[in-house]
Design a protein around this motif. Structure first.
Motif, mmCIF file in Angstrom:
data_model
loop_
_atom_site.group_PDB
_atom_site.id
_atom_site.type_symbol
_atom_site.label_atom_id
_atom_site.label_comp_id
_atom_site.label_asym_id
_atom_site.label_seq_id
_atom_site.Cartn_x
_atom_site.Cartn_y
_atom_site.Cartn_z
ATOM 1 N N LEU A 254 18.318 4.995 -4.376
ATOM 2 C CA LEU A 254 17.487 4.215 -5.287
ATOM 3 C C LEU A 254 17.658 2.713 -5.045
ATOM 4 C CD1 LEU A 254 17.955 6.229 -8.623
ATOM 5 C CD2 LEU A 254 16.035 6.322 -7.026
ATOM 6 N N ASN A 255 18.866 2.298 -4.746
ATOM 7 C CA ASN A 255 19.082 0.880 -4.424
ATOM 8 C C ASN A 255 18.307 0.481 -3.175
ATOM 9 O OD1 ASN A 255 20.850 -0.492 -6.332
ATOM 10 N ND2 ASN A 255 22.391 1.016 -5.777
ATOM 11 N N GLU A 256 18.227 1.382 -2.206
ATOM 12 C CA GLU A 256 17.474 1.096 -0.993
ATOM 13 C C GLU A 256 15.980 0.988 -1.303
ATOM 14 O OE1 GLU A 256 16.539 0.062 2.745
ATOM 15 O OE2 GLU A 256 18.570 0.233 1.906
ATOM 16 N N ILE A 257 15.489 1.830 -2.218
ATOM 17 C CA ILE A 257 14.082 1.736 -2.621
ATOM 18 C C ILE A 257 13.794 0.377 -3.255
ATOM 19 C CG2 ILE A 257 12.403 2.634 -4.299
ATOM 20 C CD1 ILE A 257 13.515 5.428 -3.703
ATOM 21 N N VAL A 258 14.693 -0.101 -4.088
ATOM 22 C CA VAL A 258 14.515 -1.424 -4.706
ATOM 23 C C VAL A 258 14.473 -2.503 -3.632
ATOM 24 C CG1 VAL A 258 15.570 -3.144 -6.214
ATOM 25 C CG2 VAL A 258 15.539 -0.742 -6.895
ATOM 26 N N ARG A 259 15.332 -2.388 -2.634
ATOM 27 C CA ARG A 259 15.329 -3.387 -1.553
ATOM 28 C C ARG A 259 14.002 -3.365 -0.798
ATOM 29 N NH1 ARG A 259 20.996 -2.027 -1.385
ATOM 30 N NH2 ARG A 259 20.631 -0.258 0.002
ATOM 31 N N ILE A 260 13.455 -2.181 -0.589
ATOM 32 C CA ILE A 260 12.167 -2.080 0.110
ATOM 33 C C ILE A 260 11.058 -2.707 -0.730
ATOM 34 C CG2 ILE A 260 10.432 -0.481 1.024
ATOM 35 C CD1 ILE A 260 12.737 1.488 1.563
ATOM 36 N N ARG B 179 0.864 -1.179 0.000
ATOM 37 C CA ARG B 179 0.000 0.000 0.000
ATOM 38 C C ARG B 179 0.902 1.230 0.000
ATOM 39 N NH1 ARG B 179 -2.423 1.265 4.214
ATOM 40 N NH2 ARG B 179 -1.264 -0.053 5.671
ATOM 41 N N THR B 180 0.441 2.305 -0.621
ATOM 42 C CA THR B 180 1.299 3.479 -0.776
ATOM 43 C C THR B 180 1.732 4.057 0.557
ATOM 44 O OG1 THR B 180 0.129 3.987 -2.827
ATOM 45 C CG2 THR B 180 1.517 5.705 -1.918
ATOM 46 N N ASP B 181 0.781 4.236 1.483
ATOM 47 C CA ASP B 181 1.148 4.864 2.748
ATOM 48 C C ASP B 181 2.138 4.006 3.528
ATOM 49 O OD1 ASP B 181 -0.701 2.876 3.231
ATOM 50 O OD2 ASP B 181 -1.876 4.026 4.686
ATOM 51 N N ALA B 182 1.973 2.681 3.461
ATOM 52 C CA ALA B 182 2.900 1.796 4.149
ATOM 53 C C ALA B 182 4.286 1.847 3.512
ATOM 54 C CB ALA B 182 2.364 0.363 4.128
ATOM 55 N N PHE B 183 4.332 1.932 2.190
ATOM 56 C CA PHE B 183 5.614 1.988 1.493
ATOM 57 C C PHE B 183 6.355 3.282 1.839
ATOM 58 C CE2 PHE B 183 8.476 2.834 -2.026
ATOM 59 C CZ PHE B 183 9.065 1.591 -2.226
ATOM 60 N N VAL B 184 5.627 4.410 1.813
ATOM 61 C CA VAL B 184 6.248 5.697 2.145
ATOM 62 C C VAL B 184 6.751 5.690 3.586
ATOM 63 C CG1 VAL B 184 5.787 8.168 2.463
ATOM 64 C CG2 VAL B 184 4.937 6.993 0.429
ATOM 65 N N ALA B 185 5.963 5.098 4.489
ATOM 66 C CA ALA B 185 6.379 5.017 5.887
ATOM 67 C C ALA B 185 7.616 4.135 6.040
ATOM 68 C CB ALA B 185 5.228 4.480 6.739
ATOM 69 N N ARG B 186 7.651 3.012 5.316
ATOM 70 C CA ARG B 186 8.808 2.127 5.376
ATOM 71 C C ARG B 186 10.051 2.823 4.838
ATOM 72 N NH1 ARG B 186 10.978 -1.605 8.210
ATOM 73 N NH2 ARG B 186 8.816 -2.237 8.565
#
Length: 456
Positions: free
Chosen positions: A438-444, A389-396
């Motif tokens: 960006l690499n961290e975003i991919v990991r998330i 979910r978007t809000d969960a992803f942004v929070a993570r």
């Protein structure tokens, strides 16, 4: 660390400037660290096969750009201020604010700010000015808009306190409380805030990868009586959609058929100088065209230029009076100086190259994700895979030290079923910092959300 010059056929201008450019690239890539010591001028001259005088001029040029500092008896070092930009807080990488600081030009901009107001002009600068802007500042705005191919006579130019102020003025001039303004399905949040303050109703029109869908716009015009359309035709914020010339023609045809006034926010247009603005397909009495220096030069240079119908200039001037009397004269003078002396053009060219380089990094790192963008866009629109979910992803991401904007931030009413985030490429001080983020975003993206993150 090795400073390399591009092949002779791939560079233009004096060699000393090419060396200064190469130093800037090494700093941007993170291979030259703040406080790092450069080779002596004699050593570098021998490495590059150039004269000592050439390297001396290159180091002076790099110091003028704010990249280096020289210390007598110690050597030449990378300036900490060239990279240490104040962030939101320690340990947080901001990929939310849509801004690219022109780091190689910081010292020059500071010098320009000090020189923008000669003592002989003090009374003029520190006094009241024409509400639409002093004539020479309007002329600079005319020239700045002119690169787009639009005819921009200075008597149709209003100097504003940035792009958002220009949007406010346009809405004040065109609409009254209760009127309807059409906007893209996802849009710049500033228009939502301004519409709320002015008691205007926003109605969304559907978009695809080229921006506004003409049939959706036509339907909105047929079923209601909108006062105006507000849109971003180039590098739409947040979706990065780019209208083709055919799409611009189709949108203009709908606007012409329904006598719909278009407020075109073209603050990112400088990144695609070959593209004709949507406004170029419409008559002058249906166009409010907006550009600014905040995106093209630096966020702190908050000057906007509004190209409007001749018949609306007096009304717009009154709106300037009611909101801020006149755009800040000192900033207007600085903008005029940068434009007329060619500095603005050099900064814009640097930004085009830097954004393209950062886009290359994003394309490589995010290759497996659903990304919508353009090769020269300052931001990306990334659709999230199930089950995020978007809000969960942004929070993570925030928990992992990365700031992002959710699709809800750009939705009218802040509600949407679309699961997406906007990622901006400009804020990190170096390309290596961007790549790490960006690499961290991919990991998330690739990790499985916790159970509580899936709860709606």
């Amino acid at each position: 660390m090795t400073i390399k010059l591009p092949p002779r056929g791939q560079r233009s201008g004096p060699i000393y400037q090419a060396i200064a450019d190469a130093i800037g690239r090494e700093i941007e890539a993170g291979r030259l660290k703040p406080g790092g010591r450069l080779p002596t001028q004699r050593v570098l001259a021998r490495q590059l096969g150039v004269t000592l005088t050439t390297v001396t001029r290159a180091y002076v040029e790099a110091q003028r750009r704010g990249l280096l500092s020289g210390e007598v008896g110690r050597g030449t070092f990378v300036r900490p201020s060239a990279l240490e930009i104040e962030g939101p807080e320690s340990g947080v990488l901001d990929l939310a604010v849509n801004s690219l600081m022109p780091l190689p030009y910081m010292e020059e901009l500071a010098d320009r700010l000090a020189a923008a107001i000669p003592r002989s002009a003090g009374a003029r600068i520190f006094g009241y000015q024409h509400h639409a802007g002093a004539r020479h500042n309007r002329a600079a705005g005319s020239a700045w808009i002119g690169w787009t191919g639009l005819e921009a006579p200075l008597d149709r130019i209003v100097v504003t306190g940035g792009g958002q102020h220009a949007i406010l003025l346009s809405l004040m001039a065109l609409a009254k409380p209760g009127d309807e303004i059409l906007v893209e399905e996802f849009t710049y949040p500033g228009i939502t805030d301004l519409a709320g303050h002015l008691h205007l109703r926003l109605r969304t029109v559907a978009v695809d990868r080229e921006g506004i869908i003409p049939e959706s716009l036509a339907e909105a015009c047929r079923t209601s009586r909108p006062t105006a359309l507000y849109c971003i035709s180039s590098f739409q914020n947040p979706t990065a959609a780019m209208m083709s010339e055919k799409r611009r023609e189709d949108i203009a045809m709908v606007a012409l058929e329904h006598r719909l006034t278009v407020i075109e926010d073209d603050v990112f247009g400088f990144l695609a100088p070959e593209v004709k603005p949507l406004s170029s397909f419409l008559p002058e009495d249906q166009v409010f065209y907006i550009t600014s220096t905040s995106k093209s030069l630096a966020p702190g240079i908050r000057i906007g230029y509004l190209l409007a119908p001749s018949a609306m200039i007096e009304r717009l001037s009154v709106s300037v009076l009611r909101t801020m009397v006149n755009a800040p004269p000192a900033m207007a003078e600085l903008s005029t100086s940068l434009i007329t002396d060619g500095v603005a053009g050099r900064i814009v060219e640097w930004k085009r190259k830097e954004i393209a380089a950062r886009q290359d990094i994003a394309a490589r790192v995010l290759a497996g994700l659903d990304v919508q963008t353009q090769p020269n866009s300052p931001h990306l629109w990334v659709r999230l895979p199930e089950p995020w979910r978007t809000d969960a992803f942004v929070a993570r991401a925030r928990h992992r030290g990365i700031l992002l904007n959710s699709a809800e931030s750009f939705a009218v009413g802040h509600e949407t079923d679309v699961r997406a985030v906007r990622i901006t490429l400009g804020p990190p001080a170096t390309r290596s910092a961007l790549e790490e983020g960006l690499n961290e975003i991919v990991r998330i993206v690739n990790r499985v959300p916790e159970a509580y993150e899936l709860v709606v």
